[in-house]
Design a protein around this motif. Structure first.
Motif, PDB file in Angstrom:
ATOM      1  N   SER A   1      -5.657   1.097 -10.513  1.00 15.63           N
ATOM      2  CA  SER A   1      -6.074   1.509 -12.080  1.00 15.63           C
ATOM      3  C   SER A   1      -5.475   2.830 -12.202  1.00 15.63           C
TER       4      SER A   1
ATOM      5  N   LEU B   1      -6.301  -3.898  -2.306  1.00 14.47           N
ATOM      6  CA  LEU B   1      -5.205  -4.548  -1.391  1.00 14.47           C
ATOM      7  C   LEU B   1      -5.472  -5.919  -1.009  1.00 14.47           C
TER       8      LEU B   1
ATOM      9  N   THR C   1      -7.103   9.590 -13.348  1.00 13.02           N
ATOM     10  CA  THR C   1      -7.813   8.968 -12.379  1.00 13.02           C
ATOM     11  C   THR C   1      -7.297   7.857 -11.794  1.00 13.02           C
ATOM     12  N   THR C   2      -7.412   7.617 -10.615  1.00 12.33           N
ATOM     13  CA  THR C   2      -7.296   6.134 -10.120  1.00 12.33           C
ATOM     14  C   THR C   2      -8.528   6.063  -9.520  1.00 12.33           C
TER      15      THR C   2
ATOM     16  N   PHE D   1       0.818  -1.215   0.055  1.00 12.95           N
ATOM     17  CA  PHE D   1       0.172   0.064   0.024  1.00 12.95           C
ATOM     18  C   PHE D   1       0.900   1.234  -0.108  1.00 12.95           C
TER      19      PHE D   1
ATOM     20  N   LEU E   1       1.590   2.400  -3.641  1.00 14.66           N
ATOM     21  CA  LEU E   1       0.355   3.425  -4.106  1.00 14.66           C
ATOM     22  C   LEU E   1       0.452   4.694  -3.545  1.00 14.66           C
ATOM     23  N   LEU E   2       0.822   5.034  -2.140  1.00 11.17           N
ATOM     24  CA  LEU E   2       0.830   6.225  -1.669  1.00 11.17           C
ATOM     25  C   LEU E   2       1.970   7.026  -2.249  1.00 11.17           C
TER      26      LEU E   2
ATOM     27  N   HIS F   1      -9.887   2.617  -9.131  1.00  6.92           N
ATOM     28  CA  HIS F   1      -9.850   1.169  -8.588  1.00  6.92           C
ATOM     29  C   HIS F   1      -8.721   0.792  -7.654  1.00  6.92           C
ATOM     30  N   VAL F   2      -8.833   0.321  -6.468  1.00  4.87           N
ATOM     31  CA  VAL F   2      -7.593  -0.062  -5.604  1.00  4.87           C
ATOM     32  C   VAL F   2      -8.254  -1.353  -5.236  1.00  4.87           C
TER      33      VAL F   2
ATOM     34  N   PRO G   1      -0.406  -5.400   3.733  1.00  4.41           N
ATOM     35  CA  PRO G   1      -0.750  -6.019   2.497  1.00  4.41           C
ATOM     36  C   PRO G   1       0.346  -6.188   1.583  1.00  4.41           C
TER      37      PRO G   1
ATOM     38  N   GLN H   1       1.408   8.203  -6.088  1.00  2.00           N
ATOM     39  CA  GLN H   1       0.625   9.098  -6.234  1.00  2.00           C
ATOM     40  C   GLN H   1       1.134  10.343  -6.046  1.00  2.00           C
TER      41      GLN H   1
END
Lengths: 399, 399
Positions: free
Chosen positions: A273, A258, A252-253, A227, A230-231, A255-256, A267, A234
């Protein structure tokens, strides 16, 4: 102007809404190949036959109403998002139905179409891309929805009624009417937008893999928490896009996921996405470079593994100048001073059809810019104005 | 030391592993009330009866092997995570079985137990919390799993064999053997850890709500993207926790859901888990203040709405000094110089049982600190050393 009947048009539009009505406002739940979608397509085929058109399902589940000889094609799609509104796609399909009917009454050959899976249960504009030659039917058959069902399985639901693909050379061109799905016309109090071009889209899934572990006993400094990937990703792209994008660029994201998705487990895998859109092919490419560089940087910085799905790439598509001019004359007749030329930030089936013939699009306002949601709506006066603008252009281009 | 049989113990442990074996390494898939979980519990009941114990299912699905008179209780839980290892819980259950058997042979009354739903399909340590009086059965019956199944429905699967709860006063105390689930013993090459206390846990779900809209036509500056709430929240707490936490403090987001979860839709809702653990009740409270302040700040900064679920609160629990001393004598006999005292970062059933009686816990090493994953493992020598340390303490405390 073709002799369209606004009451008949609105009655048909409300009938189509009733097939898959969500029970919340004017919402509709009619995703591609669902029971309501198939019911709607068979109802459309009946309407086409009543006009005297040849009603035909092609191998992808698209339903056509075909006029004899060379004709102008008008339509859109009747499938919806998992939670959709009543107008997205449906408006263009019922405009096509009413114009084909008015054309038949006036002796102007108008064909009409409802493409399948525009909303992307399997890909995006799936059926029109196949017909446009942008994807093969064989490749599309391998596409799966989020439940793992293949396009091949889904389209087999219509195998009892399927015919061949229509030959594109029988059409003079394609016009698609659609809600704007954005705020500009509504905010400006304008009735119509004539689309100058459709933006390009890049879309992929990104996965970071770390180490799945116990959330109570694994110290923060020893975690390989997917996770965190992802952070950090972004954060990096927000920074790196800043001097690259223009006000119209979007990313745009939506869908996520974990894995395994438990409160008490660090995770081990994070899949999400990433989609970006812009009217400039070069900028799309530069953004892709930022995306790929950032993925690599996150992976090496945090000690994660990274992978990406194949990237969906749809290039920007300009609209035909002559068709735009015909729509502009119609708009000036029906809504003088109350229309504009504008790009489309959304992808549409017209982008696929452009591979074969001249295409154009007409937008009507979206109240508060809302779409892909139960709250999606447009004033009925604006819907009728859109129909009449099309009736002008179809008279001019269809004869 | 009670006359334990290491071969019999390891054979039983491997037999339990075979019930729900995942087919990947030594992984096991045996979540609470699944078919394998019920099969395993009925097999345990048969073993308890074979020893001459009273085998009893209580109303929560916990299975007990009850010795006559006042006895020492030894056990853990046999349910697993959705993707679990072979030792988490199972080790303590089979230690309890072997010690009860050795106790019966030596005339020392040892009872044993496998608690239900320690892994939190419905809550966390669900059944032991009910028996410990920390939750009522009526309240627990309302808990739902991720599929919406209630605890009441799930436990009804065992209604044909259910008896009453055993009276806690029949037990002298409780010892739970467990894998460490962290890296410390393995990294230090030590054989055992004697737990000084179990950390406290706070756990909640946080939801940010924005506006669901089209990802192509909604300009970045007009979006109310709920996913942005998650990103900003994580940034704020990382910053604000920095001067508050100690090296043992952990916090985790293990589950994220964007609604509606489509690549092409700006998410209107983002729900995620937030869990934090620490041995100090005051620090847990300070972290809660940071969490709640950050949620409010994100909501007002980004124009989102925020809501939270009820917060699960489990306070830190100290282990009994006398029981720790007995385990330390056993450890010094079996693994001289190769053991330590340490806190437990994971929650265990012992924390619930502490409401009624003295409790203690013994840890064996986890290879690479991995647990809650198919890769979870411990050297069999270390498992046997753990069993023997328990056999010393049970002889001393159980007579």
């Amino acid at each position: 102007m073709l002799p369209v009947n606004p009451d008949r048009f609105l009655a048909d539009l409300h009938h189509l809404r009733s097939i898959g009505a969500s029970g919340v406002g004017k919402g509709v739940v009619r995703p591609a190949f669902s029971d309501p979608d198939i019911t709607a397509r068979k109802w459309l085929a009946d309407q086409y036959r009543d006009i005297g058109l040849e009603a035909r399902f092609d191998p992808t589940g698209t339903v056509w109403g075909l006029a004899e000889g060379k004709s102008l094609l008008i339509g859109s799609h009747s499938d919806t998002q998992p939670e959709g509104g009543w107008l997205d796609g449906a408006l263009g399909v019922i405009c096509g139905l009413e114009l084909a009917r008015a054309g038949a009454e006036a002796g102007v050959p108008i064909s009409t179409v409802s493409f399948q899976d525009e909303e992307g249960r399997f890909g995006v504009t799936t059926s029109s891309r196949i017909w446009g030659g942008l994807t093969s039917l064989e490749d599309a058959d391998q596409l799966t929805d989020t439940q793992g069902i293949t396009f091949a399985d889904a389209r087999s639901r219509l195998s009892d009624v399927m015919g061949d693909f229509p030959d594109p050379s029988r059409f003079k061109g394609f016009i698609e009417c659609h809600i704007e799905q954005g705020p500009w016309l509504d905010k400006a109090g304008e009735a119509a937008g004539i689309v100058s071009g459709i933006v390009g889209i890049r879309d992929m899934r990104i996965t970071f893999t770390g180490e799945q572990n116990h959330a109570g006993t694994t110290p923060m400094h020893m975690r390989k928490d997917a996770f965190r990937g992802l952070l950090r990703y972004q954060e990096l792209i927000a920074d790196r896009f800043r001097n690259l994008v223009v006000p119209e660029t979007v990313w745009t994201t939506g869908h996520v996921e974990l894995h395994p998705g438990s409160h008490s487990i660090v995770p081990g895998r994070c899949t999400f996405s990433m989609q970006w859109r812009d009217g400039d092919k070069q900028r799309l490419k530069q953004m892709e470079e930022v995306v790929r560089l950032s993925i690599d940087d996150v992976a090496s910085e945090l000690g994660l593994k990274a992978s990406t799905s194949d990237m969906l790439g749809i290039d920007p598509v300009p609209m035909d100048d002559g068709f735009q001019a015909a729509l502009a004359r119609g708009a000036e007749a029906e809504a003088p001073g109350k229309w504009r030329k504008m790009p489309s930030g959304a992808l549409h089936d017209a982008a696929s059809v452009a591979a074969h013939m001249p295409v154009a699009m007409l937008f009507v306002p979206s109240i508060n810019g809302i779409s892909h949601a139960f709250e999606e709506d447009t004033a009925e006066d604006d819907l009728v104005t859109g129909l009449k603008i099309l009736a002008h252009a179809a008279e001019e281009l269809g004869r």
